[in-house]
Scaffold this active site. Sequence first.
Site, PDB file in Angstrom:
ATOM      1  CG  ASP A  41      -2.101  -0.944   1.072  1.00 51.53           C
ATOM      2  OD1 ASP A  41      -2.595  -1.083  -0.067  1.00 51.53           O
ATOM      3  OD2 ASP A  41      -2.541  -1.531   2.074  1.00 51.53           O
ATOM      4  CG  ASP A 178      -7.156  -3.512  -0.406  1.00 48.92           C
ATOM      5  OD1 ASP A 178      -7.041  -3.862   0.781  1.00 48.92           O
ATOM      6  OD2 ASP A 178      -6.307  -2.822  -1.007  1.00 48.92           O
TER       7      ASP A 178
HETATM    8 ZN    ZN Z   1      -4.382  -2.010  -0.665  1.00 45.24          ZN
END
Ligand code: ZN
Length: 225
Positions: A41, A178
């Site tokens: 991320d 997600d």
């Molecule tokens: Zn992610």
Amino acid sequence: MGTAPSAEPQLSIVITTADWLHMGEELARIEDAGADFVHIDVMDGCFCPQLTVGPPVIAALKTRLRKDIHLMIEDPLEKVRAYVEAGADMLTFHVEAARHPHRVLQALGPAVKRGIALNPGTPVTAVEPLLDDLELVLVLAVNPGWGGQRFAPSTERRLAAARELIERSGRTVMLGVDGGVTRENVGSIAAMGVDLIVAGSAVFDGGDAAANLRQLRAGAGRAAE
Ligand code: ZN
């Protein structure tokens, strides 16, 4: 067709909450426990409140796993190339963060699997005009930026709507989810017909990461290795 959901979704494991001082061992642990991708991320402190890592750190991560890079950054157009060069196998950016999402997809080209992510507040139809030029639609079940949020109930119908758009396009596009995935709810999420499940805290928060990942795999319908 090739657009039907696979019976056994692949698992992409977020390392944000892993132990960064022992990242080599953490990666080896999830490799051995059957992760399919490592999910990184990237947050810029603008598109979402936190700051994480950028291309040099991604390039430095040594792993057999494919690198699934999730950009939560403003104006990705001029920045995506650096992430491809850092070793991205899959590169996803947010439709909300790009003024010209189609141009970003063109800039990426076929060297990498291209993904578009959608926040919970964005209509899934936003990806419809882009389906000819991408390989992954990533539906967020939480707002980006904070770990450990609850899976938003609207996600199930958003996934169904995205699946319908993908089917209609006739292209082979993966559908991923997600956010908010736990060892308890992973089975019901797998049953929503996704090809890719992103999970992080379910693996690294509490207990043994390898055991947690094996439990997650089993819950998602994946056979033990
Ligand atoms: Zn992610």
